[in-house]
Write a protein that holds these residues in place. Structure first.
Motif, PDB file in Angstrom:
ATOM      1  N   ALA A  47      32.343  31.885  33.311  1.00  0.00           N
ATOM      2  CA  ALA A  47      32.814  32.841  34.317  1.00  0.00           C
ATOM      3  C   ALA A  47      34.279  33.205  34.068  1.00  0.00           C
ATOM      4  CB  ALA A  47      32.624  32.269  35.720  1.00  0.00           C
ATOM      5  N   GLN A  48      35.088  32.219  33.743  1.00  0.00           N
ATOM      6  CA  GLN A  48      36.506  32.493  33.480  1.00  0.00           C
ATOM      7  C   GLN A  48      36.669  33.395  32.256  1.00  0.00           C
ATOM      8  OE1 GLN A  48      39.117  31.619  35.529  1.00  0.00           O
ATOM      9  NE2 GLN A  48      40.162  33.087  34.206  1.00  0.00           N
ATOM     10  N   GLU A  49      35.849  33.181  31.251  1.00  0.00           N
ATOM     11  CA  GLU A  49      35.892  34.040  30.067  1.00  0.00           C
ATOM     12  C   GLU A  49      35.515  35.475  30.421  1.00  0.00           C
ATOM     13  OE1 GLU A  49      33.632  34.466  25.792  1.00  0.00           O
ATOM     14  OE2 GLU A  49      33.804  32.470  26.672  1.00  0.00           O
ATOM     15  N   MET A  50      34.521  35.635  31.299  1.00  0.00           N
ATOM     16  CA  MET A  50      34.139  36.981  31.737  1.00  0.00           C
ATOM     17  C   MET A  50      35.281  37.663  32.487  1.00  0.00           C
ATOM     18  SD  MET A  50      30.201  36.421  32.967  1.00  0.00           S
ATOM     19  CE  MET A  50      30.004  38.068  33.591  1.00  0.00           C
ATOM     20  N   VAL A  51      35.967  36.911  33.350  1.00  0.00           N
ATOM     21  CA  VAL A  51      37.095  37.462  34.108  1.00  0.00           C
ATOM     22  C   VAL A  51      38.207  37.865  33.150  1.00  0.00           C
ATOM     23  CG1 VAL A  51      38.921  36.880  35.761  1.00  0.00           C
ATOM     24  CG2 VAL A  51      36.560  36.237  36.245  1.00  0.00           C
ATOM     25  N   ASP A  52      38.501  37.020  32.180  1.00  0.00           N
ATOM     26  CA  ASP A  52      39.553  37.319  31.209  1.00  0.00           C
ATOM     27  C   ASP A  52      39.241  38.578  30.408  1.00  0.00           C
ATOM     28  OD1 ASP A  52      40.854  35.073  32.108  1.00  0.00           O
ATOM     29  OD2 ASP A  52      40.235  33.804  30.413  1.00  0.00           O
ATOM     30  N   ARG A  53      37.983  38.745  30.012  1.00  0.00           N
ATOM     31  CA  ARG A  53      37.593  39.931  29.242  1.00  0.00           C
ATOM     32  C   ARG A  53      37.654  41.194  30.090  1.00  0.00           C
ATOM     33  NH1 ARG A  53      32.637  38.509  25.170  1.00  0.00           N
ATOM     34  NH2 ARG A  53      33.729  36.868  24.043  1.00  0.00           N
ATOM     35  N   ALA A  54      37.397  41.066  31.381  1.00  0.00           N
ATOM     36  CA  ALA A  54      37.377  42.236  32.268  1.00  0.00           C
ATOM     37  C   ALA A  54      38.759  42.628  32.754  1.00  0.00           C
ATOM     38  CB  ALA A  54      36.458  41.960  33.456  1.00  0.00           C
ATOM     39  N   GLN A  55      39.771  41.814  32.515  1.00  0.00           N
ATOM     40  CA  GLN A  55      41.118  42.107  33.019  1.00  0.00           C
ATOM     41  C   GLN A  55      41.674  43.412  32.479  1.00  0.00           C
ATOM     42  OE1 GLN A  55      43.569  38.694  32.297  1.00  0.00           O
ATOM     43  NE2 GLN A  55      43.733  38.231  34.470  1.00  0.00           N
ATOM     44  N   GLY A  56      41.478  43.711  31.251  1.00  0.00           N
ATOM     45  CA  GLY A  56      42.046  44.914  30.657  1.00  0.00           C
ATOM     46  C   GLY A  56      41.189  46.149  30.855  1.00  0.00           C
ATOM     47  N   THR A  57      40.097  46.055  31.563  1.00  0.00           N
ATOM     48  CA  THR A  57      39.203  47.197  31.742  1.00  0.00           C
ATOM     49  C   THR A  57      39.462  47.878  33.081  1.00  0.00           C
ATOM     50  OG1 THR A  57      37.460  45.873  32.773  1.00  0.00           O
ATOM     51  CG2 THR A  57      37.431  46.040  30.367  1.00  0.00           C
ATOM     52  N   SER A  58      38.747  48.967  33.297  1.00  0.00           N
ATOM     53  CA  SER A  58      38.920  49.723  34.546  1.00  0.00           C
ATOM     54  C   SER A  58      38.194  49.076  35.726  1.00  0.00           C
ATOM     55  CB  SER A  58      38.425  51.155  34.360  1.00  0.00           C
ATOM     56  OG  SER A  58      37.047  51.141  34.045  1.00  0.00           O
ATOM     57  N   THR A  59      37.288  48.155  35.461  1.00  0.00           N
ATOM     58  CA  THR A  59      36.563  47.477  36.546  1.00  0.00           C
ATOM     59  C   THR A  59      36.912  45.992  36.520  1.00  0.00           C
ATOM     60  OG1 THR A  59      34.655  47.187  35.109  1.00  0.00           O
ATOM     61  CG2 THR A  59      34.630  49.091  36.560  1.00  0.00           C
ATOM     62  N   PRO A  60      37.905  45.581  37.305  1.00  0.00           N
ATOM     63  CA  PRO A  60      38.259  44.161  37.328  1.00  0.00           C
ATOM     64  C   PRO A  60      37.128  43.329  37.944  1.00  0.00           C
ATOM     65  CG  PRO A  60      39.476  45.346  39.006  1.00  0.00           C
ATOM     66  CD  PRO A  60      38.707  46.368  38.210  1.00  0.00           C
ATOM     67  N   LEU A  61      37.103  42.087  37.573  1.00  0.00           N
ATOM     68  CA  LEU A  61      36.049  41.180  38.007  1.00  0.00           C
ATOM     69  C   LEU A  61      36.694  39.946  38.622  1.00  0.00           C
ATOM     70  CD1 LEU A  61      32.899  40.841  37.739  1.00  0.00           C
ATOM     71  CD2 LEU A  61      33.344  39.621  35.633  1.00  0.00           C
ATOM     72  N   THR A  62      36.221  39.558  39.793  1.00  0.00           N
ATOM     73  CA  THR A  62      36.750  38.338  40.412  1.00  0.00           C
ATOM     74  C   THR A  62      35.994  37.143  39.865  1.00  0.00           C
ATOM     75  OG1 THR A  62      35.208  38.350  42.275  1.00  0.00           O
ATOM     76  CG2 THR A  62      37.266  39.610  42.535  1.00  0.00           C
ATOM     77  N   LEU A  63      36.554  35.977  40.048  1.00  0.00           N
ATOM     78  CA  LEU A  63      35.911  34.755  39.571  1.00  0.00           C
ATOM     79  C   LEU A  63      34.589  34.527  40.289  1.00  0.00           C
ATOM     80  CD1 LEU A  63      36.162  32.391  37.647  1.00  0.00           C
ATOM     81  CD2 LEU A  63      37.371  31.135  39.435  1.00  0.00           C
ATOM     82  N   ALA A  64      34.528  34.811  41.570  1.00  0.00           N
ATOM     83  CA  ALA A  64      33.279  34.640  42.330  1.00  0.00           C
ATOM     84  C   ALA A  64      32.185  35.569  41.806  1.00  0.00           C
ATOM     85  CB  ALA A  64      33.516  34.891  43.814  1.00  0.00           C
ATOM     86  N   GLN A  65      32.550  36.823  41.493  1.00  0.00           N
ATOM     87  CA  GLN A  65      31.571  37.754  40.937  1.00  0.00           C
ATOM     88  C   GLN A  65      31.080  37.279  39.573  1.00  0.00           C
ATOM     89  OE1 GLN A  65      34.086  41.223  40.998  1.00  0.00           O
ATOM     90  NE2 GLN A  65      32.994  42.118  42.760  1.00  0.00           N
ATOM     91  N   ALA A  66      31.982  36.784  38.765  1.00  0.00           N
ATOM     92  CA  ALA A  66      31.607  36.304  37.432  1.00  0.00           C
ATOM     93  C   ALA A  66      30.690  35.084  37.535  1.00  0.00           C
ATOM     94  CB  ALA A  66      32.850  35.971  36.622  1.00  0.00           C
ATOM     95  N   GLN A  67      30.986  34.180  38.453  1.00  0.00           N
ATOM     96  CA  GLN A  67      30.133  33.004  38.628  1.00  0.00           C
ATOM     97  C   GLN A  67      28.740  33.411  39.079  1.00  0.00           C
ATOM     98  OE1 GLN A  67      32.536  30.627  41.287  1.00  0.00           O
ATOM     99  NE2 GLN A  67      33.364  29.419  39.591  1.00  0.00           N
ATOM    100  N   LEU A  68      28.657  34.399  39.963  1.00  0.00           N
ATOM    101  CA  LEU A  68      27.356  34.894  40.404  1.00  0.00           C
ATOM    102  C   LEU A  68      26.602  35.534  39.248  1.00  0.00           C
ATOM    103  CD1 LEU A  68      25.360  35.391  42.710  1.00  0.00           C
ATOM    104  CD2 LEU A  68      26.548  37.558  43.136  1.00  0.00           C
ATOM    105  N   GLN A  69      27.286  36.291  38.416  1.00  0.00           N
ATOM    106  CA  GLN A  69      26.640  36.920  37.272  1.00  0.00           C
ATOM    107  C   GLN A  69      26.137  35.877  36.281  1.00  0.00           C
ATOM    108  OE1 GLN A  69      29.258  39.822  35.558  1.00  0.00           O
ATOM    109  NE2 GLN A  69      29.004  41.256  37.261  1.00  0.00           N
TER     110      GLN A  69
END
Length: 167
Positions: A47-69
């Motif tokens: 989940a943390q890796e997903m959040v880190d990858r999404a940081q530079g994009t137009s759709t930020p991702l929270t840790l809770a959303q990443a854990q759910l995904q």
């Protein structure tokens, strides 16, 4: 398993092959459970890796959303793997009934399992710890069972069982 009514008896090699395939499919369930347990242990890092990858994009991702995904993704993988095993059991039943196409499908699947076992033995895996050892061991034993089942289905004594009967 009961042979079809009015059909020739199932040869012993085919009967043993079906039993080996059932054991291999059961080990497939053990393997997927071990992989899921291993991945669930790493879900925070995933989940943390997903959040880190999404940081530079137009759709930020929270840790809770990443854990759910991650959790939803693992659930989908588990359901698909169980559905594949169910389909495998249906193909094994058709093998029992003497369908040559089922023998061909299971031969291909056996080849796939042997390749997976080779990767488990010699390749770098993402699973670690006890769950990784269980998953790798299950993959290897599953490939051995599948290889034996394929061999038995292609023996000379098994060939007449897969020929079309009188019309």
């Amino acid at each position: 398993m009961i042979p079809p009514t009015g059909a020739h008896p199932v040869p012993e090699d085919v009967r043993t092959s079906c039993q080996l395939w059932c054991a291999a499919l059961a080990l497939g369930v053990v393997q997927v459970i071990a992989v899921l347990v291993s991945q669930l242990g790493q879900r925070g890092a995933l989940a943390q890796e997903m959040v880190d990858r999404a940081q530079g994009t137009s759709t930020p991702l929270t840790l809770a959303q990443a854990q759910l995904q991650v959790l939803l993704g693992l659930t989908v993988i588990a359901l698909l793997w169980l559905a594949l095993n169910g389909a495998g059991a249906a193909v094994v039943y058709q093998l029992w009934r003497g369908k040559n196409w089922a023998r061909a499908v299971l031969t291909g699947y056996g080849f796939f399992l042997v390749l997976g076992a080779a990767l488990a033995m010699f390749g770098k895996t993402t699973q670690s710890g006890v769950a990784g050892v269980v998953a790798g061991g299950a993959a290897i034993v599953q490939a051995v069972l599948a290889g034996g089942a394929v061999f038995l289905c292609h023996r000379t004594d098994s060939e007449p069982h897969f020929r079309p009967g009188p019309l």
